[in-house]
Design a protein around this motif. Sequence first.
Motif, PDB file in Angstrom:
ATOM      1  N   ALA A  24      -7.037  -8.314   1.333  1.00  0.00           N
ATOM      2  CA  ALA A  24      -6.231  -7.873   2.463  1.00  0.00           C
ATOM      3  C   ALA A  24      -6.955  -6.990   3.476  1.00  0.00           C
ATOM      4  O   ALA A  24      -6.742  -5.795   3.529  1.00  0.00           O
ATOM      5  CB  ALA A  24      -5.000  -7.139   1.941  1.00  0.00           C
ATOM      6  N   PRO A  25      -7.825  -7.575   4.265  1.00  0.00           N
ATOM      7  CA  PRO A  25      -8.482  -6.788   5.301  1.00  0.00           C
ATOM      8  C   PRO A  25      -7.501  -6.343   6.370  1.00  0.00           C
ATOM      9  O   PRO A  25      -6.424  -6.904   6.508  1.00  0.00           O
ATOM     10  CB  PRO A  25      -9.507  -7.746   5.877  1.00  0.00           C
ATOM     11  CG  PRO A  25      -9.018  -9.098   5.547  1.00  0.00           C
ATOM     12  CD  PRO A  25      -8.209  -8.965   4.295  1.00  0.00           C
ATOM     13  N   LEU A  26      -7.886  -5.338   7.108  1.00  0.00           N
ATOM     14  CA  LEU A  26      -6.989  -4.764   8.096  1.00  0.00           C
ATOM     15  C   LEU A  26      -6.942  -5.587   9.371  1.00  0.00           C
ATOM     16  O   LEU A  26      -6.063  -5.440  10.183  1.00  0.00           O
ATOM     17  CB  LEU A  26      -7.481  -3.350   8.413  1.00  0.00           C
ATOM     18  CG  LEU A  26      -6.465  -2.417   9.010  1.00  0.00           C
ATOM     19  CD1 LEU A  26      -5.482  -1.975   7.951  1.00  0.00           C
ATOM     20  CD2 LEU A  26      -7.149  -1.202   9.599  1.00  0.00           C
ATOM     21  N   HIS A 200      -5.487   3.471   3.734  1.00  0.00           N
ATOM     22  CA  HIS A 200      -4.932   2.114   3.697  1.00  0.00           C
ATOM     23  C   HIS A 200      -5.634   1.292   2.602  1.00  0.00           C
ATOM     24  O   HIS A 200      -4.976   0.684   1.747  1.00  0.00           O
ATOM     25  CB  HIS A 200      -5.124   1.460   5.074  1.00  0.00           C
ATOM     26  CG  HIS A 200      -4.657   0.044   5.166  1.00  0.00           C
ATOM     27  ND1 HIS A 200      -3.565  -0.324   5.917  1.00  0.00           N
ATOM     28  CD2 HIS A 200      -5.123  -1.107   4.605  1.00  0.00           C
ATOM     29  CE1 HIS A 200      -3.382  -1.626   5.811  1.00  0.00           C
ATOM     30  NE2 HIS A 200      -4.318  -2.138   5.019  1.00  0.00           N
ATOM     31  N   GLU A 201      -6.949   1.310   2.614  1.00  0.00           N
ATOM     32  CA  GLU A 201      -7.698   0.522   1.612  1.00  0.00           C
ATOM     33  C   GLU A 201      -7.487   1.079   0.209  1.00  0.00           C
ATOM     34  O   GLU A 201      -7.383   0.322  -0.757  1.00  0.00           O
ATOM     35  CB  GLU A 201      -9.189   0.487   1.966  1.00  0.00           C
ATOM     36  CG  GLU A 201      -9.511  -0.202   3.286  1.00  0.00           C
ATOM     37  CD  GLU A 201      -8.978  -1.630   3.371  1.00  0.00           C
ATOM     38  OE1 GLU A 201      -9.059  -2.358   2.363  1.00  0.00           O
ATOM     39  OE2 GLU A 201      -8.457  -2.007   4.440  1.00  0.00           O
ATOM     40  N   HIS A 204      -4.399  -0.317  -1.273  1.00  0.00           N
ATOM     41  CA  HIS A 204      -4.589  -1.662  -1.849  1.00  0.00           C
ATOM     42  C   HIS A 204      -5.194  -1.548  -3.253  1.00  0.00           C
ATOM     43  O   HIS A 204      -4.809  -2.267  -4.176  1.00  0.00           O
ATOM     44  CB  HIS A 204      -5.543  -2.489  -0.982  1.00  0.00           C
ATOM     45  CG  HIS A 204      -4.898  -3.105   0.230  1.00  0.00           C
ATOM     46  ND1 HIS A 204      -3.759  -3.862   0.174  1.00  0.00           N
ATOM     47  CD2 HIS A 204      -5.266  -3.084   1.538  1.00  0.00           C
ATOM     48  CE1 HIS A 204      -3.449  -4.285   1.404  1.00  0.00           C
ATOM     49  NE2 HIS A 204      -4.338  -3.820   2.242  1.00  0.00           N
ATOM     50  N   GLU A 239       1.089  -4.430   3.383  1.00  0.00           N
ATOM     51  CA  GLU A 239       0.283  -3.917   4.507  1.00  0.00           C
ATOM     52  C   GLU A 239       0.975  -2.716   5.171  1.00  0.00           C
ATOM     53  O   GLU A 239       0.326  -1.721   5.505  1.00  0.00           O
ATOM     54  CB  GLU A 239       0.028  -5.026   5.535  1.00  0.00           C
ATOM     55  CG  GLU A 239      -0.854  -6.165   5.013  1.00  0.00           C
ATOM     56  CD  GLU A 239      -2.235  -5.719   4.565  1.00  0.00           C
ATOM     57  OE1 GLU A 239      -2.746  -4.719   5.082  1.00  0.00           O
ATOM     58  OE2 GLU A 239      -2.792  -6.378   3.662  1.00  0.00           O
TER      59      GLU A 239
HETATM   60 ZN   LIG Z   1      -4.578  -4.066   4.292  1.00  0.00          ZN
END
Ligand SMILES: [Zn+2]
Length: 316
Positions: A24-26, A200-201, A204, A239
Amino acid sequence: MKSYSRKGAKAQRKTSGTEGLNFAPLRFCARSFALTAVVLIAFSAAFAQTKPTHAHASMSPEAKALLEDAIGIVCTQAKLDPKSSVAIDEMQARPSLPLHSPEARAGAERAQRLLPTAKELVITSLRQLTTEYGLQSSRNFNQRLRQAIERVNSVKRVRPDMESRDNASVYLSRPHVITFGTIFLAGLRSDEGMISVLAHELMHIADGDNDNLRALVAAVGNKVSDLTGLDIHGQRGEEVTCDLIGAMAVRAYIVSTPDYESIRRRLARSIQHNCVEVDEGDEDHLSPRNTIRALLALNPVLVRELINDREERKLP
Ligand SMILES: [Zn+2]
């Protein structure tokens, strides 16, 4: 099924990567024009409707107006603040940045320096969110939360990567490392902006490969869907929860590190990379401007603090 589409998205990424699971990259990338058009139409429809499905949780017209004012403040600060975060669409349009360019090096140093702080802030924010969403008395959830905290604590390093460009991501085969594109590292020009993305990361990583915090993610997704009328479930819910943890972490950071800059300016940095001109989402991500909307809907204190340029209360 919500969970199926999430796994599907992950599996897809796994086959395209060499190192393992790209988590799940931003970044936002429209997969096709047609899809973008459909998504945009769906969003417009969602915002046009006046009756959300759960009327009890929707926002009052006054609250919506304040929220839009706060978005205006965030995105005005993006233009005025010399340390503002570069918007995602602008980052995407930039040429690749070599690892040893001064901006990429400065960003990598900032990220590595702030990683221990971001870990602590994420753990505090996770605990706070657990209480806010009434999950603190669930034994099952508490056990998962302990494991999530262990995973966050085990992250050791930020790895700058030219090819990742404007992405930050986590590979499950290397859960102690956050991979950070050099364009992204250079585009986050403040400690606040950097902490929001690190957090954020880390969220995850906290959720892990088995969606261990799915009860919390689902609760956040349901609440924000009710508040905004947008469909924020599955991966989109994760997200938004990651971004929410990012915004909470930055707010706590600001409280603990007072300085001469305005509260408004510092708070804006936690979300302003979403102040895009080209506002496109995909199936896993809300569009950037709807992301700001979702985060502010979940966080009315942040709305008021942005508008009043004043801290509302000390954190516990
Ligand atoms: Zn993300």
